[in-house]
Design an enzyme around this catalytic site. Structure first.
Site, PDB file in Angstrom:
ATOM      1  N   LYS A  68       0.821  -1.220   0.000  1.00  0.00           N
ATOM      2  CA  LYS A  68       0.000   0.000   0.000  1.00  0.00           C
ATOM      3  C   LYS A  68       0.855   1.271   0.000  1.00  0.00           C
ATOM      4  O   LYS A  68       0.398   2.327  -0.423  1.00  0.00           O
ATOM      5  CB  LYS A  68      -0.943   0.003   1.205  1.00  0.00           C
ATOM      6  CG  LYS A  68      -2.122  -0.952   1.053  1.00  0.00           C
ATOM      7  CD  LYS A  68      -3.063  -0.863   2.242  1.00  0.00           C
ATOM      8  CE  LYS A  68      -4.301  -1.703   2.001  1.00  0.00           C
ATOM      9  NZ  LYS A  68      -5.281  -1.592   3.081  1.00  0.00           N
ATOM     10  N   ASN A  89      -5.097   2.013  -1.813  1.00  0.00           N
ATOM     11  CA  ASN A  89      -5.569   0.640  -2.030  1.00  0.00           C
ATOM     12  C   ASN A  89      -6.229   0.475  -3.390  1.00  0.00           C
ATOM     13  O   ASN A  89      -6.703  -0.593  -3.724  1.00  0.00           O
ATOM     14  CB  ASN A  89      -6.530   0.199  -0.910  1.00  0.00           C
ATOM     15  CG  ASN A  89      -7.898   0.856  -1.025  1.00  0.00           C
ATOM     16  OD1 ASN A  89      -8.041   1.907  -1.649  1.00  0.00           O
ATOM     17  ND2 ASN A  89      -8.898   0.248  -0.418  1.00  0.00           N
ATOM     18  N   ASP A 104     -10.287   2.766   1.858  1.00  0.00           N
ATOM     19  CA  ASP A 104     -10.444   2.196   3.212  1.00  0.00           C
ATOM     20  C   ASP A 104     -11.073   3.225   4.162  1.00  0.00           C
ATOM     21  O   ASP A 104     -11.952   2.869   4.968  1.00  0.00           O
ATOM     22  CB  ASP A 104      -9.086   1.775   3.794  1.00  0.00           C
ATOM     23  CG  ASP A 104      -8.595   0.457   3.221  1.00  0.00           C
ATOM     24  OD1 ASP A 104      -9.426  -0.336   2.739  1.00  0.00           O
ATOM     25  OD2 ASP A 104      -7.371   0.214   3.256  1.00  0.00           O
ATOM     26  N   ALA A 155       6.471  -2.348  20.794  1.00  0.00           N
ATOM     27  CA  ALA A 155       7.285  -2.402  19.577  1.00  0.00           C
ATOM     28  C   ALA A 155       6.829  -1.378  18.538  1.00  0.00           C
ATOM     29  O   ALA A 155       7.572  -1.030  17.624  1.00  0.00           O
ATOM     30  CB  ALA A 155       7.212  -3.806  18.982  1.00  0.00           C
ATOM     31  N   LEU A 228     -11.662  -4.360  12.602  1.00  0.00           N
ATOM     32  CA  LEU A 228     -11.423  -4.368  11.158  1.00  0.00           C
ATOM     33  C   LEU A 228     -11.213  -5.783  10.621  1.00  0.00           C
ATOM     34  O   LEU A 228     -11.405  -6.052   9.439  1.00  0.00           O
ATOM     35  CB  LEU A 228     -10.195  -3.504  10.805  1.00  0.00           C
ATOM     36  CG  LEU A 228     -10.510  -2.086  10.335  1.00  0.00           C
ATOM     37  CD1 LEU A 228     -11.269  -1.317  11.389  1.00  0.00           C
ATOM     38  CD2 LEU A 228      -9.247  -1.340   9.948  1.00  0.00           C
TER      39      LEU A 228
HETATM   40  P1  NAP Z   1      -0.179  -3.484   9.084  1.00  0.00           P
HETATM   41  O1  NAP Z   1       0.131  -2.311   8.222  1.00  0.00           O
HETATM   42  O2  NAP Z   1       0.699  -4.689   9.085  1.00  0.00           O
HETATM   43  O3  NAP Z   1      -0.320  -2.919  10.583  1.00  0.00           O
HETATM   44  C1  NAP Z   1      -0.693  -3.748  11.649  1.00  0.00           C
HETATM   45  C2  NAP Z   1      -0.512  -2.968  12.950  1.00  0.00           C
HETATM   46  O4  NAP Z   1      -0.905  -3.829  14.018  1.00  0.00           O
HETATM   47  C3  NAP Z   1       0.917  -2.551  13.214  1.00  0.00           C
HETATM   48  O5  NAP Z   1       0.871  -1.334  13.912  1.00  0.00           O
HETATM   49  C4  NAP Z   1       1.400  -3.707  14.087  1.00  0.00           C
HETATM   50  O6  NAP Z   1       2.499  -3.384  14.918  1.00  0.00           O
HETATM   51  C5  NAP Z   1       0.201  -3.924  14.948  1.00  0.00           C
HETATM   52  N1  NAP Z   1       0.236  -5.248  15.571  1.00  0.00           N
HETATM   53  C6  NAP Z   1       0.593  -6.420  14.999  1.00  0.00           C
HETATM   54  N2  NAP Z   1       0.539  -7.412  15.924  1.00  0.00           N
HETATM   55  C7  NAP Z   1       0.176  -6.830  17.105  1.00  0.00           C
HETATM   56  C8  NAP Z   1      -0.047  -7.331  18.410  1.00  0.00           C
HETATM   57  N3  NAP Z   1       0.107  -8.619  18.707  1.00  0.00           N
HETATM   58  N4  NAP Z   1      -0.439  -6.461  19.371  1.00  0.00           N
HETATM   59  C9  NAP Z   1      -0.604  -5.152  19.092  1.00  0.00           C
HETATM   60  N5  NAP Z   1      -0.381  -4.603  17.868  1.00  0.00           N
HETATM   61  C10 NAP Z   1      -0.021  -5.455  16.874  1.00  0.00           C
HETATM   62  O7  NAP Z   1      -1.630  -4.039   8.737  1.00  0.00           O
HETATM   63  P2  NAP Z   1      -2.896  -3.176   8.278  1.00  0.00           P
HETATM   64  O8  NAP Z   1      -2.914  -3.030   6.805  1.00  0.00           O
HETATM   65  O9  NAP Z   1      -2.913  -1.949   9.102  1.00  0.00           O
HETATM   66  O10 NAP Z   1      -4.094  -4.166   8.646  1.00  0.00           O
HETATM   67  C11 NAP Z   1      -4.453  -4.417   9.989  1.00  0.00           C
HETATM   68  C12 NAP Z   1      -5.682  -5.308  10.010  1.00  0.00           C
HETATM   69  O11 NAP Z   1      -6.804  -4.623   9.445  1.00  0.00           O
HETATM   70  C13 NAP Z   1      -5.531  -6.601   9.191  1.00  0.00           C
HETATM   71  O12 NAP Z   1      -6.124  -7.671   9.891  1.00  0.00           O
HETATM   72  C14 NAP Z   1      -6.300  -6.312   7.931  1.00  0.00           C
HETATM   73  O13 NAP Z   1      -6.843  -7.488   7.332  1.00  0.00           O
HETATM   74  C15 NAP Z   1      -7.428  -5.441   8.480  1.00  0.00           C
HETATM   75  N6  NAP Z   1      -8.013  -4.583   7.448  1.00  0.00           N
HETATM   76  C16 NAP Z   1      -9.344  -4.723   7.214  1.00  0.00           C
HETATM   77  C17 NAP Z   1      -9.954  -3.926   6.277  1.00  0.00           C
HETATM   78  C18 NAP Z   1     -11.425  -4.092   6.021  1.00  0.00           C
HETATM   79  O14 NAP Z   1     -11.895  -3.668   4.968  1.00  0.00           O
HETATM   80  N7  NAP Z   1     -12.175  -4.650   6.963  1.00  0.00           N
HETATM   81  C19 NAP Z   1      -9.206  -2.978   5.544  1.00  0.00           C
HETATM   82  C20 NAP Z   1      -7.834  -2.848   5.824  1.00  0.00           C
HETATM   83  C21 NAP Z   1      -7.249  -3.668   6.779  1.00  0.00           C
HETATM   84  P3  NAP Z   1       4.023  -3.738  14.464  1.00  0.00           P
HETATM   85  O15 NAP Z   1       4.355  -2.701  13.448  1.00  0.00           O
HETATM   86  O16 NAP Z   1       4.774  -3.628  15.744  1.00  0.00           O
HETATM   87  O17 NAP Z   1       3.980  -5.130  13.914  1.00  0.00           O
END
Ligand code: NAP
Length: 283
Positions: A68, A89, A104, A155, A228
């Site tokens: 992204k 996206n 999004d 982290a 989400l």
């Molecule tokens: P991302 O860019 O990888 O970011 C994930 C975030 O969550 C990062 O800040 C990460 O921290 C944190 N994280 C990971 N594991 C964690 C834990 N155990 N405890 C606390 N924080 C944690 O992913 P993203 O694109 O933001 O997506 C996040 C989620 O949203 C995914 O499940 C995705 O499928 C969902 N999503 C859904 C939609 C929808 O349309 N419903 C749209 C977009 C995204 P670190 O950097 O330290 O790893």
């Protein structure tokens, strides 16, 4: 024949083809939607697909994790929301220029308004996470005059601090934190909160037994909990919210909204959310 698709990695569980094929069927347009898996760091893979887009071999692309942000250097322009969020996206052409859009943020807000039509009294939210989805949620809520506290694991503290300062320098002042995702740190903020958003992948398949909210800490009584994550539909966080009497909302509605908005961006046709939702609920 129109050709759309999705760049990301991994893509095997993506629901996007079902959503867009349903949109094609409903609209009467002839087209297909393909998956283009591009592993992290594969810059030539991204360049090749953008080349196909520029040559008209592909008409529009969605972009998901992990591209992204890494796709941005290939684009001519960003929409105002994509520029504000710093991630895209959706890619497509407008007036001959390759534009990056982010559906999004409006997708999240549209689903929140649909699910809670009466609105919120205090408009105070806790958003968990500091990745791309959190950026989109913070952008959407701050544009809707919410006060937001960003809660992250240790982290992620530095990334969250950068996220907040980039939004503040863009004039979005109602963002607090970051605070740590533990009971002690959250205690100060929860009493007035009426929305809690999980924008981390915690609870997503296959680690479905996890919840990002501290175990020992109850959810604030009247807060709406929006996860989400949509796989599974009911995460541990949402189950606990429902059992505690909180309103619990799955990310499937946002997924449908963002897909419908992408389809509209490319074709001008506005697909029925009900038709798209039925497609992913029944399979
Ligand atoms: P991302 O860019 O990888 O970011 C994930 C975030 O969550 C990062 O800040 C990460 O921290 C944190 N994280 C990971 N594991 C964690 C834990 N155990 N405890 C606390 N924080 C944690 O992913 P993203 O694109 O933001 O997506 C996040 C989620 O949203 C995914 O499940 C995705 O499928 C969902 N999503 C859904 C939609 C929808 O349309 N419903 C749209 C977009 C995204 P670190 O950097 O330290 O790893």
């Amino acid at each position: 024949m129109i050709s759309f698709g999705l760049i990301g990695f991994p893509l095997s569980h993506s629901l996007s083809p079902k959503l867009h094929e349903a949109a094609f069927k409903e609209s009467g347009l002839q087209g297909n939607y393909r998956l283009y898996p591009v592993p992290p760091g594969d810059v030539s893979g991204l360049a090749h697909l953008v080349g196909q887009l520029r040559k008209g071999e592909i008409d529009g692309l969605n972009v998901t994790i992990p591209h992204k942000q890494s796709i941005l250097p290939f684009l001519d322009d960003l929409s105002p929301s994509a520029a504000g969020i710093g991630a895209v996206n959706t890619l497509g052409f407008k007036d001959g220029r390759l534009i990056g859009e982010n559906t999004d943020a409006p997708g999240f807000l549209a689903d929140l308004r649909k699910m809670v039509p009466a609105g919120f009294s205090s408009k105070r939210a806790i958003v968990m996470g500091a990745g791309g989805a959190a950026r989109a949620v913070v952008y959407a809520l701050s544009g809707d005059e919410w006060s937001i506290t960003l809660a992250v694991r240790m982290a992620d503290f530095e990334q969250a601090t950068l996220l907040i300062s980039s939004f503040k320098s863009a004039g979005k002042s109602h963002i607090l934190g970051p605070v740590l995702l533990n009971a002690e740190a959250l205690a100060t903020y929860v009493s007035t909160v009426d929305l809690i958003v999980n924008a981390t992948p915690v609870g997503m398949h296959p680690e479905t037994e996890m919840s990002p909210w501290p175990d020992e800490f109850g959810l604030p009584q009247s807060a709406v909990v929006y996860d989400l994550v949509y796989n599974p539909r009911e995460t541990v966080l949402l189950r606990k919210a429902r059992e505690a009497g909180n309103r619990a909302i799955s990310g499937i509605g946002m997924l449908v909204e963002q897909a419908a908005l992408s389809f509209e961006f490319w074709t001008g046709y506005e697909p029925s959310r009900e038709v798209l939702l039925r497609e992913v609920e029944t399979r």
